[in-house]
Design a protein around this motif. Sequence first.
Motif, PDB file in Angstrom:
ATOM      1  N   ARG A 153      -4.982  -2.456  15.584  1.00  0.00           N
ATOM      2  CA  ARG A 153      -4.217  -2.775  14.376  1.00  0.00           C
ATOM      3  C   ARG A 153      -2.723  -2.577  14.602  1.00  0.00           C
ATOM      4  NH1 ARG A 153      -4.211  -5.783   9.745  1.00  0.00           N
ATOM      5  NH2 ARG A 153      -3.082  -4.732   8.084  1.00  0.00           N
ATOM      6  N   GLU A 154      -2.345  -1.509  15.286  1.00  0.00           N
ATOM      7  CA  GLU A 154      -0.928  -1.284  15.573  1.00  0.00           C
ATOM      8  C   GLU A 154      -0.360  -2.385  16.458  1.00  0.00           C
ATOM      9  OE1 GLU A 154      -1.101   3.629  15.310  1.00  0.00           O
ATOM     10  OE2 GLU A 154      -0.952   2.624  17.258  1.00  0.00           O
ATOM     11  N   LEU A 155      -1.154  -2.863  17.410  1.00  0.00           N
ATOM     12  CA  LEU A 155      -0.708  -3.978  18.242  1.00  0.00           C
ATOM     13  C   LEU A 155      -0.516  -5.229  17.406  1.00  0.00           C
ATOM     14  CD1 LEU A 155      -0.093  -5.280  20.983  1.00  0.00           C
ATOM     15  CD2 LEU A 155      -2.567  -5.611  21.295  1.00  0.00           C
ATOM     16  N   ARG A 156      -1.438  -5.484  16.495  1.00  0.00           N
ATOM     17  CA  ARG A 156      -1.305  -6.648  15.628  1.00  0.00           C
ATOM     18  C   ARG A 156      -0.020  -6.557  14.793  1.00  0.00           C
ATOM     19  NH1 ARG A 156      -5.656  -9.978  15.630  1.00  0.00           N
ATOM     20  NH2 ARG A 156      -4.572 -11.189  14.031  1.00  0.00           N
ATOM     21  N   LEU A 157       0.273  -5.385  14.273  1.00  0.00           N
ATOM     22  CA  LEU A 157       1.467  -5.204  13.458  1.00  0.00           C
ATOM     23  C   LEU A 157       2.738  -5.392  14.283  1.00  0.00           C
ATOM     24  CD1 LEU A 157       0.316  -2.082  11.394  1.00  0.00           C
ATOM     25  CD2 LEU A 157       0.608  -4.412  10.533  1.00  0.00           C
ATOM     26  N   THR A 158       2.704  -4.948  15.526  1.00  0.00           N
ATOM     27  CA  THR A 158       3.856  -5.099  16.406  1.00  0.00           C
ATOM     28  C   THR A 158       4.097  -6.562  16.750  1.00  0.00           C
ATOM     29  OG1 THR A 158       3.523  -2.888  17.333  1.00  0.00           O
ATOM     30  CG2 THR A 158       4.811  -4.444  18.657  1.00  0.00           C
ATOM     31  N   LEU A 159       3.036  -7.280  17.067  1.00  0.00           N
ATOM     32  CA  LEU A 159       3.179  -8.689  17.432  1.00  0.00           C
ATOM     33  C   LEU A 159       3.516  -9.549  16.216  1.00  0.00           C
ATOM     34  CD1 LEU A 159       0.317  -9.012  20.051  1.00  0.00           C
ATOM     35  CD2 LEU A 159       2.794  -8.865  20.452  1.00  0.00           C
ATOM     36  N   PHE A 160       3.106  -9.118  15.036  1.00  0.00           N
ATOM     37  CA  PHE A 160       3.531  -9.829  13.829  1.00  0.00           C
ATOM     38  C   PHE A 160       5.041  -9.700  13.654  1.00  0.00           C
ATOM     39  CE2 PHE A 160       4.519  -9.768   9.238  1.00  0.00           C
ATOM     40  CZ  PHE A 160       4.159 -11.077   8.931  1.00  0.00           C
ATOM     41  N   ALA A 161       5.567  -8.505  13.896  1.00  0.00           N
ATOM     42  CA  ALA A 161       7.012  -8.315  13.802  1.00  0.00           C
ATOM     43  C   ALA A 161       7.737  -9.176  14.829  1.00  0.00           C
ATOM     44  CB  ALA A 161       7.363  -6.844  13.998  1.00  0.00           C
ATOM     45  N   ALA A 162       7.157  -9.299  16.033  1.00  0.00           N
ATOM     46  CA  ALA A 162       7.763 -10.152  17.058  1.00  0.00           C
ATOM     47  C   ALA A 162       7.733 -11.611  16.635  1.00  0.00           C
ATOM     48  CB  ALA A 162       7.027  -9.961  18.386  1.00  0.00           C
ATOM     49  N   GLN A 163       6.638 -12.031  16.007  1.00  0.00           N
ATOM     50  CA  GLN A 163       6.549 -13.406  15.513  1.00  0.00           C
ATOM     51  C   GLN A 163       7.611 -13.656  14.453  1.00  0.00           C
ATOM     52  OE1 GLN A 163       2.747 -14.343  13.794  1.00  0.00           O
ATOM     53  NE2 GLN A 163       3.346 -16.382  13.165  1.00  0.00           N
TER      54      GLN A 163
END
Length: 296
Positions: free
Chosen positions: A251-261
């Motif tokens: 979940r933390e990875l998903r949140l990080t990559l969403f911020a990158a997107q």
Amino acid sequence: MNADHLHAVLNDAVSRAGLTSDRPAAIRIGENAIFRLRPGVVARISRQGQLETARKEVAVARWLQKESVQAVRVLGEIQQPISVCGHAVTFWHELPPHENGSRVELAASLRSLHQLPVPREFELPLLAPFEGLAERIESAATFSDAERQWLRRHLDDLRAEYDRLPQGKPHSVLHGDAWPGNIVRSTGDGEILVIDLERFSVGPPEWDLLHTAISYATVGKLSHVEYAEFVDVYGLDVLDWSGYPTLRDIRELRLTLFAAQMAAENSQSTGQASHRLACLKGELGERPWKGWEAVP
């Protein structure tokens, strides 16, 4: 999405559905577009390529109504979704005036949802926690080549850990994006409604507890009392489960990559993406990490 294109798609779908609308009013145009056709009736236009997701949303809405779960309701007399130029158009009863539910209301809603039998009328997909992550890593231009390489290895490690996930609660129906904004309260009669059905799936119910657990234990946005109230109402503290660190890290990875997107679209999010990645890499100490803020 282009406004003229959206109106052309909407007009075609409305005609094919046998509905009428003289002056549809845009309520929201974003990743999906919402138009009010008349008081109490709205149309939702998805991004292109989301027909199967829209089919699932319609099926889930009808199933929840049959199970007497208060949720957003699809317009029942229409065969939908309707596909126009690659967009899926669906028709819904408009939500009453509402506000986000509380964490306690979220816990109660999840407890009830997780107790429902898996539907037999249609097949819910299995939870796909890694969907889209590899593509987001490759398109994360805000990160360096070395950072993307670290993310690739981290993703590979998490895939292997997920395959070895220890036994937890029996798999159940999941909301998939369980935060208080998706469990809303009518400001008129206080009724609690489940919304945003596009991520419904079957999988470990602990997945639906992540948003609240991370808000408490990863980023420190919830107090101990608030988290304890959530746990007491739901009946389980996911932090005590040995599989929690794996789901948390995904979940933390998903949140990080969403911020990158988002940073690719709005440079104001670049700092947040870099901050989250530094946390994942262990450069900013132990959890809870400060500085995690919402991205536009």
